[in-house]
Structures are given as structure tokens and as C-alpha cells.
Design a protein around this motif. Structure first.
Motif, PDB file in Angstrom:
ATOM      1  N   ALA A  36       0.834  -1.207   0.000  1.00  0.00           N
ATOM      2  CA  ALA A  36       0.000   0.000   0.000  1.00  0.00           C
ATOM      3  C   ALA A  36       0.866   1.252   0.000  1.00  0.00           C
ATOM      4  CB  ALA A  36      -0.928  -0.022   1.209  1.00  0.00           C
ATOM      5  N   TRP A  37       1.942   1.222   0.780  1.00  0.00           N
ATOM      6  CA  TRP A  37       2.856   2.369   0.821  1.00  0.00           C
ATOM      7  C   TRP A  37       3.499   2.601  -0.547  1.00  0.00           C
ATOM      8  CZ3 TRP A  37       8.177   2.597  -0.006  1.00  0.00           C
ATOM      9  CH2 TRP A  37       8.775   3.822   0.299  1.00  0.00           C
ATOM     10  N   VAL A  38       3.943   1.525  -1.192  1.00  0.00           N
ATOM     11  CA  VAL A  38       4.548   1.635  -2.525  1.00  0.00           C
ATOM     12  C   VAL A  38       3.583   2.343  -3.477  1.00  0.00           C
ATOM     13  CG1 VAL A  38       5.191   0.292  -4.579  1.00  0.00           C
ATOM     14  CG2 VAL A  38       6.152  -0.300  -2.350  1.00  0.00           C
ATOM     15  N   LYS A  39       2.320   1.962  -3.435  1.00  0.00           N
ATOM     16  CA  LYS A  39       1.334   2.541  -4.346  1.00  0.00           C
ATOM     17  C   LYS A  39       1.053   4.009  -4.028  1.00  0.00           C
ATOM     18  CE  LYS A  39      -1.451  -1.119  -6.093  1.00  0.00           C
ATOM     19  NZ  LYS A  39      -2.787  -1.755  -6.076  1.00  0.00           N
ATOM     20  N   GLN A  40       1.247   4.387  -2.789  1.00  0.00           N
ATOM     21  CA  GLN A  40       1.034   5.782  -2.413  1.00  0.00           C
ATOM     22  C   GLN A  40       2.133   6.711  -2.926  1.00  0.00           C
ATOM     23  OE1 GLN A  40       0.637   5.976   1.833  1.00  0.00           O
ATOM     24  NE2 GLN A  40      -1.436   5.094   1.853  1.00  0.00           N
ATOM     25  N   GLN A  41       3.301   6.136  -3.231  1.00  0.00           N
ATOM     26  CA  GLN A  41       4.444   6.974  -3.606  1.00  0.00           C
ATOM     27  C   GLN A  41       4.287   7.593  -4.988  1.00  0.00           C
ATOM     28  OE1 GLN A  41       6.489   7.532  -0.954  1.00  0.00           O
ATOM     29  NE2 GLN A  41       4.856   6.190  -0.187  1.00  0.00           N
ATOM     30  N   ARG A  42       3.695   6.836  -5.911  1.00  0.00           N
ATOM     31  CA  ARG A  42       3.482   7.341  -7.266  1.00  0.00           C
ATOM     32  C   ARG A  42       2.182   6.772  -7.820  1.00  0.00           C
ATOM     33  NH1 ARG A  42       8.796   6.270 -10.770  1.00  0.00           N
ATOM     34  NH2 ARG A  42       8.816   4.329  -9.600  1.00  0.00           N
ATOM     35  N   ASP A  43       1.426   7.599  -8.524  1.00  0.00           N
ATOM     36  CA  ASP A  43       0.185   7.155  -9.158  1.00  0.00           C
ATOM     37  C   ASP A  43       0.521   6.688 -10.567  1.00  0.00           C
ATOM     38  OD1 ASP A  43      -2.389   6.655  -9.878  1.00  0.00           O
ATOM     39  OD2 ASP A  43      -3.003   8.758 -10.024  1.00  0.00           O
ATOM     40  N   LYS A  44       0.471   5.399 -10.794  1.00  0.00           N
ATOM     41  CA  LYS A  44       0.844   4.836 -12.091  1.00  0.00           C
ATOM     42  C   LYS A  44       0.037   3.579 -12.347  1.00  0.00           C
ATOM     43  CE  LYS A  44       4.958   2.799 -11.882  1.00  0.00           C
ATOM     44  NZ  LYS A  44       6.371   2.469 -11.586  1.00  0.00           N
ATOM     45  N   ASP A  45       0.142   3.069 -13.548  1.00  0.00           N
ATOM     46  CA  ASP A  45      -0.648   1.892 -13.930  1.00  0.00           C
ATOM     47  C   ASP A  45      -0.030   0.593 -13.430  1.00  0.00           C
ATOM     48  OD1 ASP A  45      -2.527   3.433 -15.237  1.00  0.00           O
ATOM     49  OD2 ASP A  45      -1.433   3.387 -17.140  1.00  0.00           O
ATOM     50  N   CYS A  46       1.296   0.513 -13.440  1.00  0.00           N
ATOM     51  CA  CYS A  46       1.981  -0.735 -13.087  1.00  0.00           C
ATOM     52  C   CYS A  46       3.021  -0.471 -12.001  1.00  0.00           C
ATOM     53  CB  CYS A  46       2.654  -1.347 -14.316  1.00  0.00           C
ATOM     54  SG  CYS A  46       1.515  -1.785 -15.629  1.00  0.00           S
ATOM     55  N   TYR A  47       3.099  -1.391 -11.055  1.00  0.00           N
ATOM     56  CA  TYR A  47       4.092  -1.302  -9.987  1.00  0.00           C
ATOM     57  C   TYR A  47       4.939  -2.572  -9.987  1.00  0.00           C
ATOM     58  CZ  TYR A  47       1.101   2.463  -8.277  1.00  0.00           C
ATOM     59  OH  TYR A  47       0.372   3.613  -8.169  1.00  0.00           O
ATOM     60  N   LYS A  48       6.200  -2.403  -9.590  1.00  0.00           N
ATOM     61  CA  LYS A  48       7.121  -3.541  -9.602  1.00  0.00           C
ATOM     62  C   LYS A  48       7.942  -3.547  -8.320  1.00  0.00           C
ATOM     63  CE  LYS A  48       9.603  -4.103 -13.368  1.00  0.00           C
ATOM     64  NZ  LYS A  48      10.742  -3.925 -14.324  1.00  0.00           N
ATOM     65  N   VAL A  49       8.025  -4.708  -7.672  1.00  0.00           N
ATOM     66  CA  VAL A  49       8.816  -4.865  -6.447  1.00  0.00           C
ATOM     67  C   VAL A  49       9.719  -6.084  -6.602  1.00  0.00           C
ATOM     68  CG1 VAL A  49       8.706  -5.488  -3.990  1.00  0.00           C
ATOM     69  CG2 VAL A  49       7.188  -3.721  -4.897  1.00  0.00           C
ATOM     70  N   VAL A  50      10.975  -5.937  -6.204  1.00  0.00           N
ATOM     71  CA  VAL A  50      11.947  -7.035  -6.221  1.00  0.00           C
ATOM     72  C   VAL A  50      11.918  -7.745  -4.866  1.00  0.00           C
ATOM     73  CG1 VAL A  50      14.376  -7.674  -6.491  1.00  0.00           C
ATOM     74  CG2 VAL A  50      13.420  -5.790  -7.845  1.00  0.00           C
ATOM     75  N   VAL A  51      11.903  -9.075  -4.895  1.00  0.00           N
ATOM     76  CA  VAL A  51      11.911  -9.862  -3.655  1.00  0.00           C
ATOM     77  C   VAL A  51      13.006 -10.910  -3.729  1.00  0.00           C
ATOM     78  CG1 VAL A  51      10.604 -11.415  -2.139  1.00  0.00           C
ATOM     79  CG2 VAL A  51       9.430  -9.531  -3.314  1.00  0.00           C
ATOM     80  N   GLY A  52      13.808 -11.012  -2.690  1.00  0.00           N
ATOM     81  CA  GLY A  52      14.831 -12.048  -2.584  1.00  0.00           C
ATOM     82  C   GLY A  52      14.946 -12.493  -1.139  1.00  0.00           C
TER      83      GLY A  52
END
Length: 461
Positions: A36-52
Motif C-alpha cells: 500500500a505504501w509503494v502505491k502511495q508513492q506514485r500514481d501509475k498503472d503498473c508497480y514492480k517490487v523485487v523480492v529475494g
């Protein structure tokens, strides 16, 4: 059993009850808050997060929970699977991602795991962002995606190779000199992802790795914190193999310690000192470490005409001060190297490459290199917290008691005596008070730490 919620992420022991341990429900709750925080940072169509993740036994379980929670929020995932903290940080940069999560409890024992959270620069979150995520987690006001808008998962298993390639391309990593030196190095990977990444780097540099505990199964063969008392096997094998030196990393490969050719500890505090010495010889500038780190870095920086600054403990604080002072290298005395020319994160792999470059340049044994630095000794002790211990009250009392001494209170209480210092602070990663001291001998440092342990006990009783 413990659950620690802080601005740097959520860390806890596996099993037990929700809200008191790192259970599946807690993993989902905080992953969703981060999404939810990631989505609050920028209003855009697609979001991407790296997980390891590192190789902890619980890692795969936590990974699936976190990844699928984010997919359920409509966020695309670049899944590195087994990885290292600095590799995930690099991947966020190279993928132009919106953030990253490393599933690791760093130096904590195998029953622990954690969600370490990154921003879109591949750096740890600052206090404000961390608090926003904690608030979101408690509010429960989180929206998930409809079925046609679910995120997608992309498996990417080449980022350790890409990370190594980026290191080899650095100006101060002298690949040809290292290959010509034909080094032999013993590697203690503590049965985590360092057992994959470090030999990969060494082989690319033409170094012969001798593998010790390099099977990434999460069964740590010793306490994973890279301290002298845990590294007897590494010391012995380094001598037996007639190696140039030995090295050990923690489970997520952001802390680095060396053993010299005689099987003696180089000193984790001196990992940063030696590497900074090499960098400053080629590119004079400023340095930063945290206020629990050795004075030796300040001494070396002054020799090369630079300015040294001490930050509050925590990688995010070191990075902020490095940017503020335009430092060319920095890190933490626990063996964490931050080299901005690569990225702003503690990175054992770049530390290894720079250390090898230095050795190839000066052509002396590691033990001789260590003898060239100021000889300070540190004691690192701790007191387990109990319900009766009021840390804030203890620190206030210490501040009053030693008011006539030079003191810093930006992170706990650090008292700088003429010949030594003591730093008292509450840990962000464990339920303990840390007592760090530095002096001209190990006995003086240990005695000073023990003295303050007694004083704390007297105050808290």
C-alpha cells in the motif's frame, strides 16, 4: 519468542501466536502495508517490487506469503529467490523497480526471519516511511486488486551474476592484478547465500575459493554473527590450506570479516578501515561510519586529508550522512562496506573485491597489513531486556552521571573519555541493550564494558 516492529521493517521468531511472533498472518499484514505504501508513492498503472531471500529454513514459506500478498495487490514481482541483501538492492536499481523486500534476519539465529524494506533507490527506508508502513499495518485500510488486475511474478535467477559483473567493472577493482596474484581464500558462507555469491565472485576474479559451510540450506553451523568466538573452524582451515586469508559473511551477505594467513582475526572493525585506506589512496575524500565504530577510520581518513563524520547507528543513517558529506566510502564497524560508486548499501561482495585489489597492489600478507593500522580494541556486550528495565530512564541517568564528559545523545548515549569511549543504546533488531567500548587494550575495553553493565544493573534495580 519475539516480534520487533520498527521503522526498518518487521523481524521476529517463527512460530507462536500472531502479533507476538513472525507468523504467516504477520508476514501478510506487513507485506500488504508495504504494498500500500509503494502505491502511495506514485500514481501509475503498473508497480514492480523485487523480492529475494537468504537461505533460512523459513525463507521459502515467508517468500510465498509476501510475494502472493503483493500479487494480490496488483503489484508485479521480480523474484530473485535465493539472493543477498546487496544483490536485491542492486536489482531494484537495475530493474527501475518501485521497491524491494529482502527476507532475512541478517545475523540473527535460524529461528528468526524478517522483512527488510527498500525504496525505489534500492535503499532502506527512512524513519518517516517506516512509520507510515507501521501505521498502514495497524489501520487495516488496505485495498487489494480485482481478479483482472492481479500482479504477475517473474523469476529472475541471474542477478548474482549481474551484481558480480557490476563489481568487476568498477574502476578501483583491479581484475588483472588480482588474477595475476593467484590468491587462495577460505570462504565461510554460514550455509546461506554467501556460499553461492562469494565463490561466484572469487572465481570471476581468478581466486581459488576453499568452501567452508557453503551449502545454502539454512542450517547455520555456528552462530551466524561473524565474531571471533564463532569462527574457530575458519581460522583453522585458513592455516591448514595455507590460504592467503579467510573470510566470513553473515547470512544475507552485508557484513564481512577477514582472518589473516596465520588464522588470526583481522578484526571486523578493520574491514572498513582497510578498504577505506585503499580507496582513499586512489580517490581522496570524506568517510562516514556510525558512532559505534572504531576511531581507526577517522585516523586513516585524516592521514589522507579527508574529513570523517559519525552518524547514528543504522544503515539508513550512515547513507544519509554519506550523501550529506559527499563521502566516497563509508559503512559500519560490524564489517559493512558502503561504496557509493556501486550503490548505497552495505555490500560484502564489493568489499571483497576492493580488499583483493589492495592486496594485489601492496603485495604483503594480510597480517602485515593489519599491523599498519592504529591498534584499538573493542568490546561488544549486551544486556537482555526484561519488563523491569526502563532503557530510556537508564540512559537519562547515565547522561546525568557523566555530564562532565564529552557526550553524544543522537542515538542512545555515547561517552567519549580521553583514552576510550563507551556507547550505550537499545538495539533495533534484538530485545537488548548494546554496550560497545573501545580502548587501547582488550582488557581495558572489556573492563569498561563490564563496569557499565554493573552500573546499569544498579540503576535498574
Amino acid at each position: 519468542m519475539t516480534l520487533i516492529k520498527s521503522i526498518s521493517g518487521i523481524r521476529g521468531t517463527i512460530g507462536g501466536t500472531q502479533g507476538k511472533n513472525l507468523t504467516p498472518l504477520d508476514a501478510v499484514k506487513y507485506a500488504a502495508a508495504y504494498g500500500a505504501w509503494v502505491k502511495q508513492q506514485r500514481d501509475k498503472d503498473c508497480y514492480k517490487v523485487v523480492v529475494g531471500r537468504d537461505a533460512r529454513i523459513s525463507g521459502e514459506m515467508i517468500q510465498e506469503l509476501v510475494v502472493n500478498t503483493l500479487i494480490g495487490m496488483g503489484i508485479d514481482i521480480v523474484d530473485l529467490n535465493l539472493s543477498t541483501t546487496p544483490t536485491v538492492e542492486m536489482a531494484v536499481i537495475l530493474e527501475h523497480a518501485d521497491g524491494g523486500i529482502i527476507l532475512t534476519a541478517s545475523h540473527n539465529p535460524k529461528q528468526w526471519n524478517a522483512l527488510k524494506l527498500l525504496n525505489n533507490k534500492g535503499e532502506f527506508l527512512d524513519g518517516a516511511a517506516g512509520q507510515e508502513i507501521l501505521n498502514l499495518a495497524e489501520s487495516g485500510d488496505i485495498a487489494f486488486a480485482e481478479v483482472d488486475d492481479l500482479g504477475e511474478r517473474m523469476i529472475h535467477d541471474a542477478y548474482m551474476d549481474l551484481h558480480v559483473d557490476e563489481i568487476l567493472n568498477l574502476e578501483l577493482v583491479n581484475v588483472e592484478a588480482i588474477k595475476k596474484a593467484r590468491f587462495k581464500v577460505v570462504v565461510d558462507g554460514v550455509n546461506s547465500t554467501g556460499g553461492i555469491a562469494v565463490p561466484l565472485l572469487l572465481e570471476a576474479l581468478g581466486v581459488e575459493p576453499v568452501k567452508l559451510y557453503c551449502t545454502p540450506n539454512g542450517q547455520f553451523p555456528h552462530n551466524p554473527e561473524p565474531l571471533k568466538e564463532h569462527l574457530g573452524d575458519l581460522m583453522a582451515l585458513t592455516v591448514k590450506e595455507n590460504a592467503d586469508f579467510g573470510l566470513v559473511v553473515d547470512p544475507d551477505v552485508d557484513r564481512l570479516a577477514f582472518v589473516d594467513e596465520k588464522g588470526a582475526m583481522f578484526g571486523e572493525e578493520y574491514t572498513l578501515v582497510a578498504i577505506a585506506d585503499y580507496v582513499l589512496q586512489h580517490k581522496p575524500g570524506n568517510t562516514v561510519s556510525n558512532m559505534s565504530s572504531s576511531r581507526a577510520l577517522s585516523d586513516v581518513t585524516k592521514i589522507h586529508g579527508g574529513t570523517y563524520k559519525a552518524s547514528a547507528v543504522g544503515e539508513v543513517n550512515v547513507v544519509a550522512m554519506m550523501k550529506e558529506t559527499n563521502a566516497i566510502i563509508g559503512g559500519e564497524g560490524n564489517g559493512g562496506i558502503i561504496y557509493p560508486e556501486l550503490h548505497y548499501g552495505r555490500d560484502s561482495l564489493v568489499g571483497i573485491a576492493l580488499f583483493l585489489s589492495y592486496l594485489a597492489d601492496i603485495k604483503i600478507p594480510v597480517s602485515q597489513l593489519r599491523d599498519e593500522y592504529p591498534n584499538y580494541f573493542m568490546s561488544k556486550k549486551k544486556i537482555a531486556l526484561t519488563p523491569t528495565i526502563d532503557v530510556d530512564a537508564i540512559l537519562v541517568q547515565m547522561e546525568k552521571k557523566y555530564a562532565s564528559e564529552k557526550m553524544t545523545t543522537i542515538d542512545g548515549v555515547k561517552i567519549d573519555f580521553a583514552e576510550n569511549w563507551v556507547h550505550l543504546r537499545k538495539s533495533n533488531t534484538e530485545p537488548i541493550i548494546r554496550i560497545y567500548t573501545e580502548a587501547s587494550s582488550q582488557k581495558i575495553a572489556d573492563d569498561l564494558a563490564d563496569r557499565f553493565i554493573v552500573e546499569i544493573a544498579e540503576i535498574s534495580n
